[in-house]
Design a protein around this motif. Structure first.
Motif, short mmCIF file in Angstrom:
data_model
loop_
_atom_site.label_atom_id
_atom_site.label_comp_id
_atom_site.label_asym_id
_atom_site.label_seq_id
_atom_site.Cartn_x
_atom_site.Cartn_y
_atom_site.Cartn_z
N ASP A 143 0.82 -1.21 0.00
CA ASP A 143 0.00 0.00 0.00
C ASP A 143 0.86 1.26 0.00
O ASP A 143 0.51 2.27 -0.63
N LEU A 144 1.98 1.21 0.71
CA LEU A 144 2.89 2.36 0.73
C LEU A 144 3.41 2.66 -0.67
O LEU A 144 3.37 3.82 -1.12
N ILE A 145 3.89 1.64 -1.37
CA ILE A 145 4.43 1.85 -2.71
C ILE A 145 3.33 2.26 -3.67
O ILE A 145 3.52 3.14 -4.52
N ILE A 350 13.07 0.41 -3.35
CA ILE A 350 13.87 -0.07 -2.23
C ILE A 350 14.07 1.03 -1.20
O ILE A 350 13.95 0.81 0.01
N LYS A 351 14.36 2.23 -1.67
CA LYS A 351 14.58 3.35 -0.76
C LYS A 351 13.36 3.64 0.08
O LYS A 351 13.43 3.84 1.30
N ARG A 352 12.19 3.62 -0.54
CA ARG A 352 10.94 3.89 0.18
C ARG A 352 10.64 2.78 1.19
O ARG A 352 10.18 3.04 2.31
N LEU A 353 10.91 1.53 0.80
CA LEU A 353 10.65 0.41 1.72
C LEU A 353 11.60 0.44 2.90
O LEU A 353 11.19 0.21 4.05
N GLU A 354 12.88 0.72 2.63
CA GLU A 354 13.85 0.76 3.72
C GLU A 354 13.53 1.88 4.70
O GLU A 354 13.68 1.72 5.92
N LYS A 355 13.07 2.99 4.17
CA LYS A 355 12.72 4.12 5.04
C LYS A 355 11.52 3.76 5.92
O LYS A 355 11.46 4.14 7.10
#
Length: 357
Positions: A143-145, A350-355
Motif C-alpha cells: 500500500d505504501l508503494i 527499495i529506498k521507500r521500503l527501507e525508510k
C-alpha cells in the motif's frame, strides 16, 4: 453467488470437498476468481453523447471477484461520470486470453480490459519489479508503494498510450504442491513448477534450482491436476476455484512474491470522458481501490482457511530455510535491473521500503 452468506456457503462446501459447489467448468471458475477485471456494464445501449467502452475479461459473469467490482467499482465509475459511460464487457474469455486481448486493444477493437499479473507485465514489463521475490513483507508495504508511486507506474502505462484505471491485488501468491512440502531448498531442486507469469518468475524459479514447465493460462489448473507439474505459485482462491484440493497436498503460504493486477483502457478512450468526469474519477480512485483490495484480501484469507479445513497441510519453513530462499533469490533483483525494469525505478522502491522499516 452474491452476498456474504453465499460466499461462506461456497467456501464451506469447498472445504467439505463437495464438488457440486463449483460451477461445471473448473477453468471458468479459476479465471473468474483469479483475475481482476472490469465486470460490468450498465446493460442498455448508451444514450446519445455517452461514452461506451468495450472491455474484455476471461472471467465468468458475476462470479468471485466480480461481486466486489459490482459493489465497489461500478458505482464509483457511474458516480464519477454522472452515468456518462457505459461498459460493454465480453465475458468468459470469449475474446481470448490476456495476450489475445492485448492484440485486440492494439487493433482498436477493444478499449481496455482487466489483466492478471501476466497481462499487466506483458503490457508494461516494468510492472514485473513488483513481483520480485521477497520484495514486500506485507500488504502495508504494498500500500505504501502504491500510494506513493502510483503516478510513476501510471506514467509507464501512459508511455504505451494506456490509462491505468486501477492497480489492484492478485494476492501474495502461495506455493502449492502435490508431492513434496517444499519446506527445504533441496525439495525445490527436485520439483517441476508451472511457469506462466514472465521473466521475473522464471528467474526466481531458476535461482531456486527448480525445473520449469511453461504452461498457457487456460491449461494451468489441468497441468496441476494431471501431474504435468508438481507445483505452482498462485493465489489460494485459484486452488479452490480449480478444485485443486483434490490433488494438492501442501500449501506453503510464505510471501515469496506479491502479484499485482491492472484495469486498463487506452488513452483515447479515457480522453472521451468529459474533463470534469476524468477529474472526479481521479479523486475517487484511491478510496475505491482501498475498499476493493480490502475485500479481495479478505477473500484470499477465507480461501486459505477453507483449504486448511479441507485437510491440505500448511507448510511452515524454519527461519534458516527461509533465509536460504531469500539468499538464493536476492541476486534476481539486481540481475533484472535495466533489463526488465529500470534500476532507477527499482532503487526508488527499495529506498521507500527501507525508510518505512
Amino acid at each position: 453467488m452474491t452476498g456474504k452468506k453465499s460466499w461462506n456457503k461456497y467456501l464451506s462446501c469447498a472445504a467439505a470437498g463437495r464438488t457440486g459447489c463449483f460451477l461445471p467448468k473448473a477453468l471458468v471458475i479459476f479465471l473468474a476468481i483469479f483475475l481482476p477485471w472490469p465486470v460490468c456494464a450498465f446493460g442498455a445501449e448508451p444514450a446519445s453523447g455517452h461514452v461506451q467502452w468495450r472491455m474484455a475479461t476471461m472471467a465468468a459473469d458475476n462470479v468471485g471477484w466480480g461481486k466486489h467490482i459490482r459493489e465497489m467499482v461500478l458505482p464509483v465509475v457511474d458516480e464519477a461520470t454522472n452515468s456518462g459511460v457505459s461498459i460493454k464487457v465480453f465475458w468468459g474469455g470469449i475474446l481470448g486470453d490476456d495476450f489475445r486481448v492485448i492484440e485486440r486493444m492494439e487493433a482498436q477493437s477493444l478499449d481496455g480490459a482487466g489483466f492478471t499479473a501476466q497481462g499487466a507485465i506483458a503490457l508494461v514489463p516494468e510492472m514485473g519489479v513488483l513481483t520480485l521475490p521477497f520484495l514486500f513483507e506485507n500488504y502495508e508495504q504494498v500500500d505504501l508503494i502504491r500510494s506513493t508511486m502510483f503516478s510513476r507506474f501510471e506514467s509507464l502505462f501512459a508511455a504505451k498510450d494506456l490509462k491505468l484505471l486501477m492497480w489492484a491485488d492478485q494476492d501474495f501468491d502461495q506455493i502449492i504442491s502435490r508431492n513434496l512440502p517444499l519446506d527445504r531448498i533441496e525439495q525445490f531442486e527436485r520439483t517441476k513448477f508451472l511457469s506462466w507469469m514472465g521473466v521475473v518468475e522464471e528467474a526466481t524459479l531458476k535461482a531456486l534450482g527448480a525445473k520449469m514447465v511453461p504452461v498457457e493460462v487456460p491449461e494451468l489448473s489441468s497441468a496441476v491436476r494431471e501431474g504435468v507439474v508438481d507445483a505452482a505459485i498462485g493465489p489460494a482462491m485459484w486452488a479452490i476455484g480449480a478444485q485443486l484440493q483434490a490433488v494438492v497436498r501442501y500449501i506453503n503460504p510464505i510471501k515469496i512474491r506479491y502479484a499485482p493486477s491492472a484495469i486498463v483502457v487506452n488513452n483515447t478512450s479515457f480522453a472521451k470522458l468529459k474533463p470534469e468526469h476524468q477529474k472526479a474519477f481521479h479523486s475517487m480512485r484511491d478510496t475505491m481501490t482501498e475498499r476493493y483490495c480490502k475485500a479481495v484480501r479478505e477473500d484470499n484469507e477465507r480461501a486459505l482457511t477453507a483449504l486448511w479445513a479441507y485437510g491440505i497441510r500448511e507448510v511452515t519453513m524454519s527461519p534458516e530455510e527461509v533465509q536460504i530462499l531469500r539468499d538464493r533469490t536476492r541476486p534476481v533483483w539486481d540481475e533484472l535491473a535495466d533489463k526488465v525494469y529500470s534500476r532507477a525505478l527499482f532503487e526508488e522502491i527499495i529506498k521507500r521500503l527501507e525508510k518505512s522499516r
